[in-house]
Design a protein around this motif. Sequence first.
Motif, PDB file in Angstrom:
ATOM      1  N   GLU A  48       0.826  -1.206   0.000  1.00  0.00           N
ATOM      2  CA  GLU A  48       0.000   0.000   0.000  1.00  0.00           C
ATOM      3  C   GLU A  48       0.861   1.257   0.000  1.00  0.00           C
ATOM      4  OE1 GLU A  48      -4.106  -0.555   0.450  1.00  0.00           O
ATOM      5  OE2 GLU A  48      -2.696  -1.349  -1.017  1.00  0.00           O
ATOM      6  N   TYR A  49       1.945   1.245   0.752  1.00  0.00           N
ATOM      7  CA  TYR A  49       2.828   2.403   0.809  1.00  0.00           C
ATOM      8  C   TYR A  49       3.401   2.727  -0.570  1.00  0.00           C
ATOM      9  CZ  TYR A  49       6.858   5.323   1.851  1.00  0.00           C
ATOM     10  OH  TYR A  49       7.768   6.352   1.855  1.00  0.00           O
ATOM     11  N   GLY A  50       3.857   1.713  -1.280  1.00  0.00           N
ATOM     12  CA  GLY A  50       4.482   1.956  -2.573  1.00  0.00           C
ATOM     13  C   GLY A  50       3.508   2.196  -3.700  1.00  0.00           C
ATOM     14  N   ASP A  51       2.299   1.657  -3.582  1.00  0.00           N
ATOM     15  CA  ASP A  51       1.360   1.678  -4.695  1.00  0.00           C
ATOM     16  C   ASP A  51       0.373   2.837  -4.639  1.00  0.00           C
ATOM     17  OD1 ASP A  51       0.329   0.064  -7.060  1.00  0.00           O
ATOM     18  OD2 ASP A  51      -1.496   0.177  -5.862  1.00  0.00           O
ATOM     19  N   THR A  52       0.169   3.417  -3.458  1.00  0.00           N
ATOM     20  CA  THR A  52      -0.918   4.368  -3.287  1.00  0.00           C
ATOM     21  C   THR A  52      -0.590   5.754  -3.836  1.00  0.00           C
ATOM     22  OG1 THR A  52      -2.486   5.228  -1.659  1.00  0.00           O
ATOM     23  CG2 THR A  52      -0.183   5.225  -1.030  1.00  0.00           C
ATOM     24  N   GLY A  53      -1.640   6.543  -3.963  1.00  0.00           N
ATOM     25  CA  GLY A  53      -1.516   7.953  -4.303  1.00  0.00           C
ATOM     26  C   GLY A  53      -2.344   8.778  -3.344  1.00  0.00           C
ATOM     27  N   ALA A  54      -2.541  10.033  -3.674  1.00  0.00           N
ATOM     28  CA  ALA A  54      -3.355  10.905  -2.844  1.00  0.00           C
ATOM     29  C   ALA A  54      -4.839  10.544  -2.983  1.00  0.00           C
ATOM     30  CB  ALA A  54      -3.137  12.359  -3.246  1.00  0.00           C
ATOM     31  N   GLY A  55      -5.584  10.787  -1.912  1.00  0.00           N
ATOM     32  CA  GLY A  55      -7.033  10.617  -1.968  1.00  0.00           C
ATOM     33  C   GLY A  55      -7.456   9.240  -2.400  1.00  0.00           C
ATOM     34  N   ASN A  56      -8.224   9.180  -3.472  1.00  0.00           N
ATOM     35  CA  ASN A  56      -8.747   7.914  -3.994  1.00  0.00           C
ATOM     36  C   ASN A  56      -7.959   7.389  -5.188  1.00  0.00           C
ATOM     37  OD1 ASN A  56     -11.025   7.707  -2.184  1.00  0.00           O
ATOM     38  ND2 ASN A  56     -11.924   9.429  -3.298  1.00  0.00           N
ATOM     39  N   ASP A  57      -6.725   7.811  -5.325  1.00  0.00           N
ATOM     40  CA  ASP A  57      -5.836   7.363  -6.409  1.00  0.00           C
ATOM     41  C   ASP A  57      -6.288   7.834  -7.785  1.00  0.00           C
ATOM     42  OD1 ASP A  57      -4.285   6.098  -4.530  1.00  0.00           O
ATOM     43  OD2 ASP A  57      -4.944   4.067  -5.027  1.00  0.00           O
TER      44      ASP A  57
END
Length: 409
Positions: A48-57
């Motif tokens: 999740e840390y590496g794959d995520t973005g801001a808000g809802n991606d």
Amino acid sequence: MHDMTAKKEAAFVAAGPHPNFAKWHKLFPTTAWLREQAPRNVPRFSFEYGDTGAGNDIGIAHNWAAFDNIKIVPRYGVTNTLPPVDVDLFGTRYAAPVGIAPMGGPALVWPGADLLMAKAAQRVRIPYTLGVAGGATIEEIARVAPDVFWLQLYRFYRNEHAIGLDLVRRAHDAGVKVLTLTLDVPVRTTRSRETYAGLANEFKPNARMIREMLVRPKWLMALLRNGYPRFATIGPYANSTKTNEIIRFARQNMGGAFNWDEVARYRDAWKGPMTVKGILHPHDAEKAVSLGVDGIWISNHGGRQIEALVPSIDALPGIVAAVGKKATILLDSGVRSGQDVLRAVALGADCAFAGKSFLWAVAALGDEGAEQLVDLYIDELRASLGQIGALSLAEAREATILHPGAIKF
């Protein structure tokens, strides 16, 4: 443009693919396959840390859709060949116009990731950019990637930039090729998936996170070999090797975006090639060039800061038109394949940088992940050039491009 210290190499010989490239390519022919495998090999919070973005991606989705929207019209009837893709950047010859973007805390995704990516970049000779919030020191990276080492800095504003200017000194002593100032993190924002996974503030594994680690033995073995994730380059200034103490120190001393007066100050302090990262508007690019900056790095921070930003690839044509003849043009945010690199080059970028896909690769394949991916990018880029009938990177820029999302400034 500022004088450059690096010398153009007399000759360039590209490395062959890694011995295991064919084996891994059969199992993971694209980065999408690596992303699918990644969460099966690492704790959930790591992925999740590496794959995520801001808000809802949504920003990540926009980046990918913007690249997918770009179409190239091929020309045929030419010699069938896989053309060379080596490129000159700031006086140094690299194997391809693709590099590894700076990332904060990649060792949280796979322990030791910084050094693994740097070694892979050195083998094939593509740019590797260490993030100042990475898990290896400037000096460690200089030992394993001396020919391809770039450094990214955030703004350490306290005590008249004492830490930032000392980092410049360390970069010079270590032989860093290019210095990059990141402008696109003026405030801290929320990454929802990262927060939900337990990584909102300091790294304090809860019971759920510990369970996630225990069912990922390969990740645990890498942790035992490489140690706890840390912000290694910042550690000496915090007088600590403990992750959370360094995090607290960084939040007290690091923040805001470089203003133009500060960019000018760092330009004077750094005698080699310098870029500014996070540019999306032509007027900002023009201002940077007027201060002697050598490269404009177009980026929306990989969609990790705010979802509403324009995709980098859509901002590229306007910036190329404004400063493309005065500066080297770099780009990241949304690059997932050699075809994406081709799209960026065809629209005027001198080099495209990938970040998330390298985190997917180390998560999916561990210590060999970065090695696999550097070869995959170069292989895909050469095949894509050959497919559209371009015998060189220069010919790719002459191709007919359909780019409906390009921003008109």
